[in-house]
Structures are given as structure tokens and as C-alpha cells.
Motif scaffolding. Sequence first.
Motif, PDB file in Angstrom:
ATOM      1  N   PHE A   1      -2.958  -2.517  -8.663  1.00 46.26           N
ATOM      2  CA  PHE A   1      -1.955  -3.029  -9.605  1.00 46.26           C
ATOM      3  C   PHE A   1      -2.610  -3.771 -10.757  1.00 46.26           C
ATOM      4  O   PHE A   1      -2.251  -3.572 -11.929  1.00 46.26           O
ATOM      5  N   VAL A   2      -3.574  -4.636 -10.449  1.00 44.15           N
ATOM      6  CA  VAL A   2      -4.251  -5.419 -11.482  1.00 44.15           C
ATOM      7  C   VAL A   2      -4.967  -4.503 -12.471  1.00 44.15           C
ATOM      8  O   VAL A   2      -4.851  -4.667 -13.693  1.00 44.15           O
ATOM      9  N   GLU A   3      -5.725  -3.549 -11.948  1.00 45.76           N
ATOM     10  CA  GLU A   3      -6.485  -2.656 -12.821  1.00 45.76           C
ATOM     11  C   GLU A   3      -5.565  -1.800 -13.682  1.00 45.76           C
ATOM     12  O   GLU A   3      -5.828  -1.591 -14.878  1.00 45.76           O
ATOM     13  N   TRP A   4      -4.466  -1.307 -13.103  1.00 45.28           N
ATOM     14  CA  TRP A   4      -3.547  -0.478 -13.890  1.00 45.28           C
ATOM     15  C   TRP A   4      -2.881  -1.299 -14.984  1.00 45.28           C
ATOM     16  O   TRP A   4      -2.776  -0.847 -16.131  1.00 45.28           O
ATOM     17  N   LEU A   5      -2.441  -2.493 -14.667  1.00 49.01           N
ATOM     18  CA  LEU A   5      -1.792  -3.350 -15.668  1.00 49.01           C
ATOM     19  C   LEU A   5      -2.771  -3.736 -16.762  1.00 49.01           C
ATOM     20  O   LEU A   5      -2.401  -3.783 -17.951  1.00 49.01           O
TER      21      LEU A   5
ATOM     22  N   ALA B   1       0.834  -1.208   0.000  1.00 44.30           N
ATOM     23  CA  ALA B   1       0.000   0.000   0.000  1.00 44.30           C
ATOM     24  C   ALA B   1       0.866   1.255   0.000  1.00 44.30           C
ATOM     25  O   ALA B   1       0.595   2.217  -0.729  1.00 44.30           O
ATOM     26  N   ARG B   2       1.927   1.238   0.790  1.00 41.29           N
ATOM     27  CA  ARG B   2       2.839   2.384   0.832  1.00 41.29           C
ATOM     28  C   ARG B   2       3.490   2.607  -0.531  1.00 41.29           C
ATOM     29  O   ARG B   2       3.572   3.741  -1.019  1.00 41.29           O
ATOM     30  N   GLU B   3       3.941   1.529  -1.157  1.00 39.94           N
ATOM     31  CA  GLU B   3       4.570   1.646  -2.472  1.00 39.94           C
ATOM     32  C   GLU B   3       3.564   2.120  -3.509  1.00 39.94           C
ATOM     33  O   GLU B   3       3.887   2.948  -4.364  1.00 39.94           O
ATOM     34  N   ARG B   4       2.346   1.587  -3.458  1.00 38.90           N
ATOM     35  CA  ARG B   4       1.294   2.026  -4.376  1.00 38.90           C
ATOM     36  C   ARG B   4       1.010   3.515  -4.235  1.00 38.90           C
ATOM     37  O   ARG B   4       0.885   4.241  -5.221  1.00 38.90           O
ATOM     38  N   ASN B   5       0.924   3.965  -2.990  1.00 37.07           N
ATOM     39  CA  ASN B   5       0.639   5.377  -2.735  1.00 37.07           C
ATOM     40  C   ASN B   5       1.738   6.286  -3.270  1.00 37.07           C
ATOM     41  O   ASN B   5       1.475   7.439  -3.635  1.00 37.07           O
ATOM     42  N   ASN B   6       2.976   5.782  -3.301  1.00 37.95           N
ATOM     43  CA  ASN B   6       4.087   6.568  -3.824  1.00 37.95           C
ATOM     44  C   ASN B   6       4.094   6.612  -5.352  1.00 37.95           C
ATOM     45  O   ASN B   6       4.648   7.549  -5.942  1.00 37.95           O
TER      46      ASN B   6
END
Length: 217
Positions: free
Chosen positions: A167-171, A138-143
Amino acid sequence: MQTKNYSAEAFIEFVGSIYVRAHQWAYDEGHGLFGRVIHQAAIADKHRWKTACEYGCMALLCDELIDVSERRRINRTDKGLFADACASLADRYLEQFLHSVGMAAYPMHDYPKYLASSVEHEFKDHGLLPRMVAKVLARERNNLFSVEDYTNHDNLFRTTAHPMRTFVEWLDRLEHGKAVDPTGYKQQYTLRRRVVALHRVGLAMLSPETWRNGVEA
């Protein structure tokens, strides 16, 4: 002659203590139980110290999982990722640990393999590790993404997507647009590689039924 124990348990305590000592000064109530355990740990209190070092070792293992995943080819699966991360952690701190226990050589045949296997066995079913992984993702995603990419507001609730869903939706969106905008697709390579690495960690460590969105009133 050994001055200290060189068992896997001693190795985990040694590795975890590196994290504990580095983060005790940065205690924050917002970090909850994890932060309190780290902050209150003292060598004199063997039980609390052992628990804090286990937490610290898992925190470093989370970072190792991401690092090892990033070193994989972009099309590799998550198979064996946790075992590889445990081996990488053991390798990273092996020389420091041996020096700390007064040893100049391995105490037994295949000692690095023994340590890696022991770390894997110790933490593979630890209930806290998946929660720590989820927080790190979550921290990495937020960054990586703007808040609008993973939150949704209506009149009553604010929904925050689980990082794996983000991640799934973006990919998926990226692949969908590949034929329409091949140049834009290529320009996203660096971000794509990072997201794939994080997604691979989640596949290895988080069961899909835990990918639940957060809802706040």
C-alpha cells in the motif's frame, strides 16, 4: 423480565455466534487453527464455544474496521478508528441482541456506549486480532493488485511483500506521478480511496515492526 444475560460478554458471544454458525459448514484445513476452532465449536462445550465466538467476533470486527475506514474522508488519519469500529459493530447488532435476550429497551443508561467500550477493552490487546487484520489486508491486497506487484522471485527465494508495504509503495508511486500524469492520477481515484482505507486500518492496528516481508525457498 430478562431471559438471558445482557452483559458485554454475552453480546460478544452473540455476535461471534453469528459468524460461527455461518462458517461452520465451510471448514477448510487450509484455514489452520482459526478454521479448526470455528468448525469444532459446540454450545455444549462452553470453553470451545466461547473461544470460537471470540474469534468470530474478531473476524466481524476486521470487516467493520475496513467499512468504517472507507466511510472516513480520504485525508483523515487512523486516530480513533478502532474505537469507531467497535461502536459501529455494537450498533449493527444491538437490536438483534436485545431481541435475543427478550428486551425491548436498553437495560441501562448509555448502554450502546457501554457495549462499544467493552468490546474495545476486550480486544484492544488481544494477540490474535492484529494477525487477523494482517491476513484480511493481505487478502484485500491480493484482490486489488496482480501478483507481480507484491512478489519478487530470484534463483532461490520468493519474497511476498507485507500488505502495508504494498500500500505504501503504491501510494508513493501514485503521488510521484501526479504532476507527470494528472489525468491518470484522477482516474485512479476509486482505487486510491480503497487503498487509503486499507492502509489506514493497518496504521491503526499493526505496528510498523510487524510489516515484514515473507520469504519462501
